[in-house]
Motif scaffolding. Structure first.
Motif, mmCIF file in Angstrom:
data_model
loop_
_atom_site.group_PDB
_atom_site.id
_atom_site.type_symbol
_atom_site.label_atom_id
_atom_site.label_comp_id
_atom_site.label_asym_id
_atom_site.label_seq_id
_atom_site.Cartn_x
_atom_site.Cartn_y
_atom_site.Cartn_z
ATOM 1 N N ARG A 1 -19.166 -19.655 42.151
ATOM 2 C CA ARG A 1 -19.460 -18.798 41.014
ATOM 3 C C ARG A 1 -20.930 -18.917 40.618
ATOM 4 N NH1 ARG A 1 -16.364 -21.533 35.958
ATOM 5 N NH2 ARG A 1 -15.942 -19.329 35.669
ATOM 6 N N CYS A 2 -21.408 -17.886 39.942
ATOM 7 C CA CYS A 2 -22.768 -17.886 39.419
ATOM 8 C C CYS A 2 -22.825 -18.803 38.196
ATOM 9 C CB CYS A 2 -23.198 -16.477 39.049
ATOM 10 S SG CYS A 2 -24.864 -16.373 38.370
ATOM 11 N N VAL A 3 -23.792 -19.708 38.151
ATOM 12 C CA VAL A 3 -23.897 -20.652 37.042
ATOM 13 C C VAL A 3 -25.200 -20.509 36.261
ATOM 14 C CG1 VAL A 3 -22.330 -22.321 38.077
ATOM 15 C CG2 VAL A 3 -24.788 -22.450 38.583
ATOM 16 N N GLU B 1 -28.430 -18.961 40.501
ATOM 17 C CA GLU B 1 -27.775 -20.163 40.998
ATOM 18 C C GLU B 1 -26.280 -19.931 41.186
ATOM 19 O OE1 GLU B 1 -28.563 -23.632 38.666
ATOM 20 O OE2 GLU B 1 -30.696 -23.152 38.438
ATOM 21 N N PHE B 2 -25.753 -20.459 42.292
ATOM 22 C CA PHE B 2 -24.323 -20.445 42.573
ATOM 23 C C PHE B 2 -23.862 -21.870 42.831
ATOM 24 C CE2 PHE B 2 -25.721 -16.209 43.909
ATOM 25 C CZ PHE B 2 -24.752 -15.390 43.361
ATOM 26 N N PHE C 1 -24.716 -11.389 46.533
ATOM 27 C CA PHE C 1 -23.715 -12.405 46.858
ATOM 28 C C PHE C 1 -24.185 -13.130 48.110
ATOM 29 C CE2 PHE C 1 -22.242 -8.691 49.236
ATOM 30 C CZ PHE C 1 -21.811 -9.216 50.449
ATOM 31 N N LEU C 2 -23.571 -14.277 48.388
ATOM 32 C CA LEU C 2 -23.936 -15.074 49.552
ATOM 33 C C LEU C 2 -22.808 -15.044 50.570
ATOM 34 C CD1 LEU C 2 -25.490 -18.255 47.860
ATOM 35 C CD2 LEU C 2 -26.610 -16.113 48.526
ATOM 36 N N LYS C 3 -23.176 -15.057 51.833
ATOM 37 C CA LYS C 3 -22.187 -15.079 52.902
ATOM 38 C C LYS C 3 -22.672 -15.989 54.019
ATOM 39 C CE LYS C 3 -23.793 -11.201 55.764
ATOM 40 N NZ LYS C 3 -23.387 -9.966 56.471
ATOM 41 N N SER C 4 -21.761 -16.321 54.907
ATOM 42 C CA SER C 4 -22.093 -17.052 56.130
ATOM 43 C C SER C 4 -21.326 -16.382 57.255
ATOM 44 C CB SER C 4 -21.699 -18.523 56.019
ATOM 45 O OG SER C 4 -22.010 -19.220 57.215
ATOM 46 N N GLU D 1 -18.853 -15.116 44.388
ATOM 47 C CA GLU D 1 -18.603 -13.895 43.640
ATOM 48 C C GLU D 1 -19.860 -13.043 43.662
ATOM 49 O OE1 GLU D 1 -17.681 -15.118 39.633
ATOM 50 O OE2 GLU D 1 -19.678 -15.886 39.254
ATOM 51 N N THR D 2 -19.746 -11.807 43.186
ATOM 52 C CA THR D 2 -20.884 -10.886 43.183
ATOM 53 C C THR D 2 -21.610 -10.948 41.845
ATOM 54 O OG1 THR D 2 -19.787 -9.388 44.735
ATOM 55 C CG2 THR D 2 -21.615 -8.490 43.453
ATOM 56 N N TRP D 3 -22.872 -11.295 41.915
ATOM 57 C CA TRP D 3 -23.751 -11.264 40.747
ATOM 58 C C TRP D 3 -24.218 -9.830 40.557
ATOM 59 C CZ3 TRP D 3 -29.166 -10.244 40.869
ATOM 60 C CH2 TRP D 3 -29.886 -10.581 39.715
#
Length: 533
Positions: free
Chosen positions: A421-423, A447-448, A508-511, A518-520
């Motif tokens: 999650r975005c923090v 930040e996530f 969002f971040l992926k690998s 989640e999507t910011w």
């Protein structure tokens, strides 16, 4: 219709509760009641439907010169006497106390107690009497007539609980259709409403319909559930509500709302939430206040019908804005207070403990949008944030609606995403250190944190997926936050964009093919338009 002033001033209006068949457990000696009238939930819905077919008429108008003199100072001297509380000795665990009318709470609200016997249910109104309240002998409140009504009510904590029930409450209904509850951190914060009408509509003034009647169903002994029915009345809408409220680690409310339209409504806001956001770590006017952050909520969370989890950090915009997140059969949304660090607030009003409030739709809500209204503010005394569901089809005169939903007043979302999650969201001047900072460049740092990021193999760097409604990105850099916390990553980037119109950003971040976060979703207002910066 019998005039309420005549009706309640009659001798019958002061009949004691014991004489009407109630047990002493309902505090018969302390309250006066009107004669019985039949009640059913279906009957309340029919009453709301009937009202919608007639011109709007405000509630009984009390002497304005008296209400004006019950100002903030005088109202603060009035306290309900706990010994007069409804259910003070049962049934159930939670006594009910009442708010007094005054300059800022002018609409008289009728309170009824339900009695079920012989397979029938009747309601008797609790007749207002100034003897229920501690107040100075010279208080202007003494001039209100007997049976004037109340401003609202609250449920006190359990009589057998750890807290002193006479000094602590857990849910309160006060003003228009507003209500609120404490979360699991024992703190009030944001509010909910029965309905929102034309919030931030430029050609239509916002309306604030009122809950004008409440009906208390005596709870079952030992139960944590209390049930209250309510009648809503306003210039454009009427309604009948049922609230089943449970006191657990926080508060959970099941809401059944049936609504009827007197007029067309341009922005018909269902299950609306209202909060305050002045500023946070994201962006803050220089020296506007000594505290690092001031807000009841810091973001809007959405779980879409398609399963996507969105996080929208809140703004204090330069002008009123309304954002719509289109959806079909939404799974939920809410205004959250994610930042729980006291050192980020540093004052004594416990912003770090304010509840998060989540709306869980029950049944199929169909197509529409979660809409977020943000209104500019320069102080914490103003509620400037509204989140609500707006159906896709226009709300026309003569239409009716029924919405069921569950409200979760907790410290966090009741259905947390398995994704990181975005923090934090932070903004600053763009460009490179040691060089002139271009006026049209803004730096973002997002930040996530979470398990999917912590489980990345050593040396694997998550890939940011960035989009913007206009402008271009530069200096995009994902990196682990240097605090030795597993799964805590940040992405910094510069946005280059001319003009002053708001810009919609998503990240969002992926690998590989795996989504990690989640999507910011952020609405950026280019800083040249900000007069407070």
């Amino acid at each position: 219709m019998i005039d309420r002033r005549t009706f309640l001033a009659s001798a019958a209006a002061s009949v004691g509760l014991t004489a009407l068949g109630y047990s002493n457990a309902t505090n018969a000696a302390a309250l006066s009641f009107s004669p019985a009238k039949p009640f059913s939930h279906d009957g309340l819905i029919a009453q709301a439907r009937d009202m919608a077919g007639k011109p709007y008429a405000p509630a009984w108008v009390l002497p304005p010169e008296v209400l004006d003199r019950i100002n903030y100072e005088e109202h603060g001297k009035i306290r309900f006497k706990p010994d007069h509380a409804l259910f003070v000795d049962g049934p159930g665990k939670f006594p009910v106390t009442f708010f007094h009318l005054g300059q800022f709470f002018r609409i008289p609200v009728q309170m009824f107690l339900l009695d079920k016997s012989d397979d029938t249910t009747v309601a008797r109104e609790i007749a207002y009497d100034d003897k229920y309240f501690d107040m100075p002998e010279n208080s202007p409140a003494h001039e209100l007539p007997h049976g004037a009504g109340f401003a609202g009510f609250r449920f006190q904590e359990a009589r057998d609980g750890d807290l002193d029930w006479k000094k602590n409450d857990w849910v309160a209904f006060l003003g228009a259709s507003y209500f609120r509850a404490i979360g699991e951190l024992y703190q009030y914060g944001l509010s909910a409403r029965g309905i929102a009408v034309d919030v931030a509509e430029p050609t239509s003034p916002e309306e604030f319909p009122d809950f004008t009647q409440f009906y208390f169903d005596p709870p079952k002994p030992g139960s944590d559930v209390v049930t209250v029915y309510a009648l809503l009345n306003g210039p454009s809408v009427t309604g009948a509500f049922r609230f089943d409220m449970r006191r657990g680690k926080g508060v959970v409310m099941d809401v059944d709302s049936v609504l009827f339209l007197r007029k067309d409504i341009k922005r018909f806001g269902v299950a609306p939430l209202t909060s305050m956001y002045w500023y946070s770590e994201t962006e803050k006017p220089t020296a506007v206040d000594w505290r690092p952050e001031v807000h009841d909520s810091d973001g809007l969370a959405i779980w879409t019908g398609a399963g996507e989890h969105l996080w929208r950090p809140l703004n204090n915009p330069p002008h009123t804005t309304a954002s719509a997140f289109m959806d079909n059969k939404p799974r939920g949304y809410g205004l959250s207070q994610r930042d729980r660090n006291f050192d980020h607030y540093l004052d004594g009003v416990h912003y770090d403990r304010r509840p998060s409030l989540w709306v869980e739709p029950i049944g199929d809500w169909g197509k529409g949008s979660v809409q977020l209204v943000e209104i500019t503010t320069d102080d914490e005394i103003h509620d400037n944030i509204v989140a609500m569901w707006v159906p896709q089809d226009p709300a026309r005169q003569g239409q009716s609606y029924r919405f069921g939903y569950r409200l979760h007043w907790l410290a966090d979302d009741p259905f947390p995403s398995p994704l990181a999650r975005c923090v934090a969201t932070r903004l600053g001047n763009g460009g490179q250190p040691g060089q002139p900072r271009p006026a049209n460049v803004r730096k973002f740092l997002v930040e996530f944190s979470g398990k999917p990021l912590a489980e990345l193999p050593f040396g694997v760097i998550p890939e940011p997926v960035l989009t913007t409604s206009r402008g271009n990105f530069s200096y995009v850099l994902p990196e682990a936050v240097p605090n030795d916390v597993p799964g805590h990553w940040r992405i910094q980037f510069d946005l280059v964009a001319d003009g002053t119109d708001p810009i919609e950003l998503r990240l969002f971040l992926k690998s590989g093919d795996k989504t990690l976060t989640e999507t910011w979703s952020f609405q950026y207002h280019p800083f040249p338009t900000r007069t407070t910066r």
